[in-house]
Design an enzyme around this catalytic site. Structure first.
Site: not given
Length: 852
Positions: A296-297, A319, A300, A261-265
């Site tokens: 959510h991201e 998570e 993080h 869905g996504a990535m928290e870079n």
């Protein structure tokens, strides 16, 4: 398949040896799609306490590696590592010139060509894929500062974790140098480039915001909504965590063919663009989903990025915490979303399902190789973990939880921490010992079943107790903080809560007495786990279950309704409630549901109704159930408020289940415009729904398919065309789909998934049966060939012949487990076979008309 695995013991030792890491990474990429590799020049400055170490490196070729001015021998690069056997005690400099391969599987540096010919690329590194685009100490507890030099076509946009420091151009190419980052883990280092279209805004506190999207999706971008949620989220989290955003800007990049869905870079969050850009009607549920992704991201940035868990085994806490914080923030920003109702019926059911598989594991699992840790990014790490943290809040109190959280951030900012250190801060804040709580909730697998036992005398409750047991057959009891609500029908036909009690279930006895209900009238519904505070299998007493079956929609509280829906669904999966009973409840009560997010999606009520019909219902009953369900869907489609989400969702449900001649002809008329339903938006999403329905029944000529593809020239449209071709009920269509999904070509993982989504049709068993043997052969090739690990996992799971449940096929699949497949493959197969057995049991239950 070659393995570049990393083991906890060696990672722990390397983290002790290596510190103060600084990376300077120079990458050069091209807009020529025929080029298969790109160059990367990396300089790593680090302190070493050991004479030997290694950096992880999945390069096609290492042209040169120089340690402290001395070239390393050619054989220093082996087994996906560059070994440094002559490090100094103290400062070291390692310079590496290498070539890496562009990815088509969504890991490392992924590159894709859009349907308009434009080329885009982005990195995706969680949890162990950073070394697929540059050499590094690829583990979460060796943080480093990064300076990135990115050389790309001059007209392209360049985005990374930190702002741009400088840009220089020559010969049609631009080199962008980004500011040095704060210390971050390698899996959070990110960059994106290509002809992205961008939008920008400055927050009231001076934080630059950016949104980036590919050109073909720009017309559908709702940047105002994304910016508004982002600003509100930043305000909420800054106050909640007591700390400012740990990066100087906040970009969100919507990426094509993104795996998750996504990535928290940090400062450069990447999203799967199709989940954030809608070409059709944007329902309230879809807005809620977008809000969840964004929040959510964003959570993080603090929990996971600024403070990172030390070991792979603890990354679940990232998570689970983000799952919890997204709900807390969304509840504050958008209370009308009823996020806990969505969680109770939807995401939580994911956790419950995964927790009943053979692969079930503790939330906080033991240390494993990174390949095994990756497997645990599942419903247990996310949904069950989030539910367990909600129990933690109930156990120690919300003020103590927030106080502990703030202390945790302050103590471990820009470094790493462990689960034990996190819990220690919670103990200090609350004054409670959490060792036994953590063991029961985090270090054991499975769940408790909690049942209400009610005694009655003269219409009044004479006794009420809650009995908990453990499904694995052991005697593990957990300290559940739980509420029980008493609901009775009032004069207006509403199930009204008259009384509620909270208790902590005893861990010394399976039975906990709730004396506060004594002498009160027996309610119509005793709702165990009222307010959905705990996690487990909840079962109602017979009288309450009958009330739910007949009057569920009379519950005014959305969370109470969602909790009941979740109980019913778990009973269906366990063969304790027939699929027919569940579908009848959907037909009777779901039309009254007011929270559209509870209806929508595969985990929503309409998605579960379809799963109950196509998977858990006996084949002999499916025709009658389908008629009942589609008749109701059609009625609501025609009678709902024009243009409403309800009309739209029930219409899509009707379309997906259409089968009779009359129903399919209606779909044809809707598609060609000869029939219109007032208010129903026949957007591109609905049009493809109709195409899929017609194709699955052999009613889509090539001309119709091609004409629809011309209407939707996006890559999603092209993949929908693939799915429609694979849905055709012919031997030739299935052969083409299987060949394209499983051939060793340069096709993207997304394209393979599209072929399999059409191939796996629940009512085409006869066409799919011959592929059981082919599947077994393919799985063995997947895990011994040149496929990437992510491709092997996804294709093993998606190609599994779940709908072919005859004894011979099951025996053939079970024989696969006797071979020499690696553990990740065995895990997927065991889980899939377990679901087959569950399907068989549920089918038998439904055929008998009684729980099995």
């Amino acid at each position: 398949m070659q393995s570049d695995d990393q083991f906890p013991e060696e990672a722990e030792q390397r983290a002790k040896d290596i510190s103060n890491v600084h990376y300077e990474v120079a990458v050069t990429v091209s807009d020529d799609p025929s080029e298969e590799v790109f160059s990367c020049s990396t300089t790593i400055h680090f302190l070493s306490a050991s004479a030997s170490t290694w950096v992880d490196c999945d390069a096609v070729n290492v042209e040169q590696a120089v340690l402290n001015g001395s070239p390393l021998p050619h054989d220093a690069f082996r087994n996906f590592r560059i070994f440094c056997e002559d490090c100094r005690t103290g400062e070291n400099t390692l310079e590496i010139q290498a070539s890496f391969r562009y990815s088509r599987a969504g890991i490392g540096l992924h590159r894709t060509v859009d349907t308009d010919g434009r080329l885009y690329m982005y990195t995706n590194c969680e949890p162990f894929d950073a070394h697929r685009w540059f050499p590094c100490f690829d583990q979460p507890d060796i943080k480093g500062r990064f300076v990135l030099h990115l050389t790309a076509p001059e007209k392209w946009v360049a985005i990374s974790n930190y702002p741009v420091h400088s840009v220089s151009s020559a010969a049609g190419r631009a080199t962008t140098v980004f500011e040095e980052t704060l210390p971050i883990s390698t899996y959070l280092m990110a960059w994106c480039t290509g002809p992205f279209v961008s939008r920008h805004r400055m927050t009231a506190t001076g934080i630059p915001l950016g949104i980036y999207v590919r050109a073909t999706l720009e017309p559908f971008l709702d940047d105002a909504f994304i910016f508004d949620v982002t600003e509100q989220g930043l305000v909420y989290y800054t106050e909640l965590f007591g700390r400012p955003l740990p990066c100087p800007k906040y970009d969100q990049v919507l990426c094509p063919e993104f795996n998750s869905g996504a990535m928290e870079n940090l400062g450069c969050v990447t999203f799967r663009d199709e989940l954030c850009v809608f070409k059709g009607k944007k329902t309230d549920a879809q807005k809620d989903m977008m809000m969840e992704f964004i929040l959510h991201e964003m959570a993080h940035m603090w929990f996971g990025d600024e403070v990172t868990l030390r070991q792979w085994k603890d990354l679940w806490l990232n998570e689970s915490s983000a799952d919890l914080f997204e709900k807390l923030s969304q509840e504050a920003i958008s209370p009308e979303s009823h996020v806990w109702a969505t969680f109770a019926n939807g995401r939580k059911s994911w956790g419950l399902a995964d927790d009943q598989l053979p692969s079930s594991h503790p939330i906080a699992d033991v240390a494993k190789p990174v390949s095994r840790a990756l497997e645990n990014f599942d419903g247990i790490s996310y949904a069950k973990g989030g539910a367990a943290l909600r129990q933690l809040i109930a156990f120690i109190g919300y003020p103590s939880f927030i106080s502990g959280l703030r202390s945790y951030f302050a103590r471990y900012a820009c470094s790493n921490a462990s689960l034990e250190e996190y819990l220690h801060e919670m103990e200090i804040a609350s004054g409670r010992t959490l060792r036994e709580w953590a063991h029961a909730w985090l270090e054991t697998q499975g769940m408790n079943t909690i049942v209400a036992e009610v005694g009655e005398t003269g219409g009044n409750v004479s006794s009420l107790s809650l009995r908990q047991s453990h499904g694995a057959g052991d005697d593990l009891l957990r300290p559940h903080v739980i509420r029980v609500g008493a609901y009775s029908m009032n004069g207006e036909g509403v199930l009204e809560r008259l009384h509620q009690e909270e208790a902590t279930l005893s861990v010394s006895s399976p039975t906990t007495v709730l004396a506060g209900f004594n002498s009160r009238p027996v309610p119509d519904l005793l709702l165990v786990n009222d307010d959905d505070l705990t996690y487990g299998k909840i079962r109602l007493d017979p009288h309450s279950l009958e009330t739910v079956r007949t009057h569920l929609s009379a519950l005014a509280d959305p969370l109470a309704r969602a909790t009941c829906w979740g109980i019913l669904w778990d009973m269906v999966r366990d063969g304790e409630l027939t699929a027919g009973t569940y579908i009848a409840c959907i037909v009777e009560h779901a039309p009254e549901e007011t929270v559209m997010a509870v209806l929508e999606g595969t985990r929503g009520l309409l998605g579960k109704a379809k799963t109950a019909l196509t998977r858990y219902a006996a084949e002999s009953n499916r025709f009658a159930y389908r008629e009942h369900l589609t008749a109701q869907a059609r009625r609501i489609m025609l009678s709902s408020r024009e243009g409403s989400d309800s009309q739209y969702l029930w219409a899509r449900s009707f379309i997906s289940l259409a089968e009779s001649k009359d129903e399919l002809e209606l779909l044809q008329h809707l598609l060609d415009g000869s029939v219109e339903i007032t208010g129903l938006l026949l957007d591109q999403v609905v049009r493809w729904d109709i195409i899929f329905a017609l194709a699955s029944h052999g009613m889509c000529e090539p001309e119709l398919l091609n004409a629809e593809a011309l209407r939707d020239t996006t890559d999603q449209g092209q993949r929908n065309l693939i799915t429609a071709k694979a849905l055709q009920p012919s031997r030739e269509a299935k052969e083409e789909a299987w060949r394209n999904a499983t051939a060793s070509t340069n096709a993207s993982l997304y394209e393979r998934i599209a072929w399999l989504e059409g191939f796996q049709r629940w009512d085409q068993k006869e066409l799919l049966s011959p592929y059981v043997t082919q599947y077994c052969t393919f799985v063995e090739e997947l895990w011994t060939g040149t496929w990437s690990a992510v491709e092997a996992r996804e294709l093993t799971r998606l190609a599994f012949p779940l709908h072919v449940t005859d004894a011979a096929s099951l025996a053939e699949l079970e024989k696969l487990l006797e071979g020499d497949l690696p553990d990740p493959a065995v895990r997927i197969l065991r889980d899939s076979i377990d679901e087959m057995h569950r399907v068989i049991r549920a089918n038998a239950c439904d055929a008998a008309g009684t729980p099995g």
